[in-house]
Design a protein around this motif. Structure first.
Motif, PDB file in Angstrom:
ATOM      1  N   ALA A 141     -35.652   5.923 -23.695  1.00  0.00           N
ATOM      2  CA  ALA A 141     -36.482   7.017 -24.190  1.00  0.00           C
ATOM      3  C   ALA A 141     -36.120   8.354 -23.559  1.00  0.00           C
ATOM      4  O   ALA A 141     -36.088   9.384 -24.239  1.00  0.00           O
ATOM      5  CB  ALA A 141     -37.954   6.702 -23.948  1.00  0.00           C
ATOM      6  N   ALA A 142     -35.826   8.338 -22.254  1.00  0.00           N
ATOM      7  CA  ALA A 142     -35.487   9.585 -21.562  1.00  0.00           C
ATOM      8  C   ALA A 142     -34.179  10.160 -22.087  1.00  0.00           C
ATOM      9  O   ALA A 142     -34.054  11.372 -22.305  1.00  0.00           O
ATOM     10  CB  ALA A 142     -35.403   9.343 -20.058  1.00  0.00           C
ATOM     11  N   ALA A 143     -33.180   9.290 -22.291  1.00  0.00           N
ATOM     12  CA  ALA A 143     -31.887   9.754 -22.795  1.00  0.00           C
ATOM     13  C   ALA A 143     -32.019  10.280 -24.221  1.00  0.00           C
ATOM     14  O   ALA A 143     -31.422  11.305 -24.579  1.00  0.00           O
ATOM     15  CB  ALA A 143     -30.863   8.625 -22.737  1.00  0.00           C
ATOM     16  N   ALA A 144     -32.796   9.579 -25.035  1.00  0.00           N
ATOM     17  CA  ALA A 144     -33.000  10.024 -26.420  1.00  0.00           C
ATOM     18  C   ALA A 144     -33.692  11.376 -26.461  1.00  0.00           C
ATOM     19  O   ALA A 144     -33.344  12.245 -27.271  1.00  0.00           O
ATOM     20  CB  ALA A 144     -33.818   8.985 -27.176  1.00  0.00           C
ATOM     21  N   LYS A 145     -34.663  11.568 -25.575  1.00  0.00           N
ATOM     22  CA  LYS A 145     -35.362  12.850 -25.504  1.00  0.00           C
ATOM     23  C   LYS A 145     -34.412  13.965 -25.100  1.00  0.00           C
ATOM     24  O   LYS A 145     -34.470  15.081 -25.642  1.00  0.00           O
ATOM     25  CB  LYS A 145     -36.518  12.747 -24.511  1.00  0.00           C
ATOM     26  N   GLU A 146     -33.515  13.685 -24.165  1.00  0.00           N
ATOM     27  CA  GLU A 146     -32.561  14.692 -23.709  1.00  0.00           C
ATOM     28  C   GLU A 146     -31.570  15.044 -24.817  1.00  0.00           C
ATOM     29  O   GLU A 146     -31.217  16.216 -24.999  1.00  0.00           O
ATOM     30  CB  GLU A 146     -31.816  14.182 -22.479  1.00  0.00           C
ATOM     31  N   ILE A 147     -31.107  14.043 -25.556  1.00  0.00           N
ATOM     32  CA  ILE A 147     -30.191  14.297 -26.669  1.00  0.00           C
ATOM     33  C   ILE A 147     -30.867  15.185 -27.710  1.00  0.00           C
ATOM     34  O   ILE A 147     -30.267  16.149 -28.206  1.00  0.00           O
ATOM     35  CB  ILE A 147     -29.735  12.969 -27.306  1.00  0.00           C
ATOM     36  N   MET A 148     -32.122  14.890 -28.024  1.00  0.00           N
ATOM     37  CA  MET A 148     -32.850  15.707 -28.989  1.00  0.00           C
ATOM     38  C   MET A 148     -33.032  17.131 -28.477  1.00  0.00           C
ATOM     39  O   MET A 148     -32.914  18.096 -29.246  1.00  0.00           O
ATOM     40  CB  MET A 148     -34.202  15.068 -29.282  1.00  0.00           C
ATOM     41  N   LYS A 149     -33.290  17.259 -27.186  1.00  0.00           N
ATOM     42  CA  LYS A 149     -33.457  18.589 -26.585  1.00  0.00           C
ATOM     43  C   LYS A 149     -32.178  19.409 -26.729  1.00  0.00           C
ATOM     44  O   LYS A 149     -32.230  20.623 -26.993  1.00  0.00           O
ATOM     45  CB  LYS A 149     -33.825  18.431 -25.113  1.00  0.00           C
ATOM     46  N   ARG A 150     -31.026  18.771 -26.561  1.00  0.00           N
ATOM     47  CA  ARG A 150     -29.749  19.466 -26.708  1.00  0.00           C
ATOM     48  C   ARG A 150     -29.432  19.736 -28.176  1.00  0.00           C
ATOM     49  O   ARG A 150     -28.792  20.732 -28.513  1.00  0.00           O
ATOM     50  CB  ARG A 150     -28.631  18.626 -26.090  1.00  0.00           C
ATOM     51  N   ALA A 151     -29.857  18.819 -29.036  1.00  0.00           N
ATOM     52  CA  ALA A 151     -29.490  18.925 -30.450  1.00  0.00           C
ATOM     53  C   ALA A 151     -30.167  20.093 -31.154  1.00  0.00           C
ATOM     54  O   ALA A 151     -29.566  20.713 -32.042  1.00  0.00           O
ATOM     55  CB  ALA A 151     -29.832  17.620 -31.170  1.00  0.00           C
TER      56      ALA A 151
END
Length: 211
Positions: free
Chosen positions: A30-40
């Protein structure tokens, strides 16, 4: 292209699904997915800003916006995905309940006079002559009356994916045509070529489903 409008609306509708499928399909926590979305998100806004405004009669603005969203997520992932898993990811991220409803609603209009007139108008528009991120297509009715083919000779998704250095992943987007036609419930989708796989054109064939 202005971010306020369709691009913002598409982000609101689909970004959460794109984030969830990062965990389901690629196994990010979940943390990695949130970070990817934040960058996207800033990547997406940057891509939208570089796209020209689409003509009012151009029906393909949504296609390039979806491509920009997927491209932004790919470019924000720590590892470049393979095309097989990306195909699953994109289809599952796009086919939300509202999208399935939209496909069914569109499917009911398939092969109507309004639908065919719209396809013919799109063929006549040749929007890609003026906008490299749009599409040029030709319309062919099947002689047996079973449906029609939209044959694309220029593709905005191909243009954008090449610019992003992601052209080899373009077939993941092409496959959504099958998924959306199936969700529409009234047509079988048939295809022989795609530009992304080196074909002379992209053929999108729709044949009436037989009961």
């Amino acid at each position: 292209m202005k971010y306020i409008g369709m691009p913002l609306g598409m982000w609101a509708l689909f970004a959460g699904s794109f984030r969830r499928q990062l965990t389901v399909v690629f196994g990010y926590d979940a943390a990695a997915a949130k970070e990817i979305m934040k960058r996207a998100k800033p990547q997406y806004r940057k891509l939208i800003a570089k796209l020209p405004a689409f003509e009012k009669a151009d029906r393909f603005q949504m296609n390039i916006v979806n491509c920009a969203m997927l491209g932004a997520f790919i470019c924000s992932m720590p590892e470049r995905p393979d095309v097989e898993r990306l195909t699953v990811y994109y289809a599952d991220a796009m086919m939300t309940k509202p999208m399935k409803w939209f496909c069914r609603k569109s499917g009911k209009k398939k092969f109507t006079e309004t639908d065919i007139a719209g396809m013919q108008a799109t063929a006549a528009l040749k929007a890609a002559d003026r906008n490299p991120y749009s599409w040029n297509m030709e319309y062919y009715a099947y002689p047996d009356g079973s449906g029609y083919e939209a044959r694309f000779t220029q593709c905005g998704i191909c243009t954008l994916m090449k610019e992003l250095g992601l052209y080899d992943l373009t077939p993941a987007l092409c496959h959504l045509d099958y998924t959306m036609a199936e969700a529409g419930e009234t047509a079988d989708f048939v295809r022989e070529y795609t530009l992304a796989s080196g074909g002379p054109y992209c053929d999108c064939g729709y044949r009436r489903k037989t009961r």
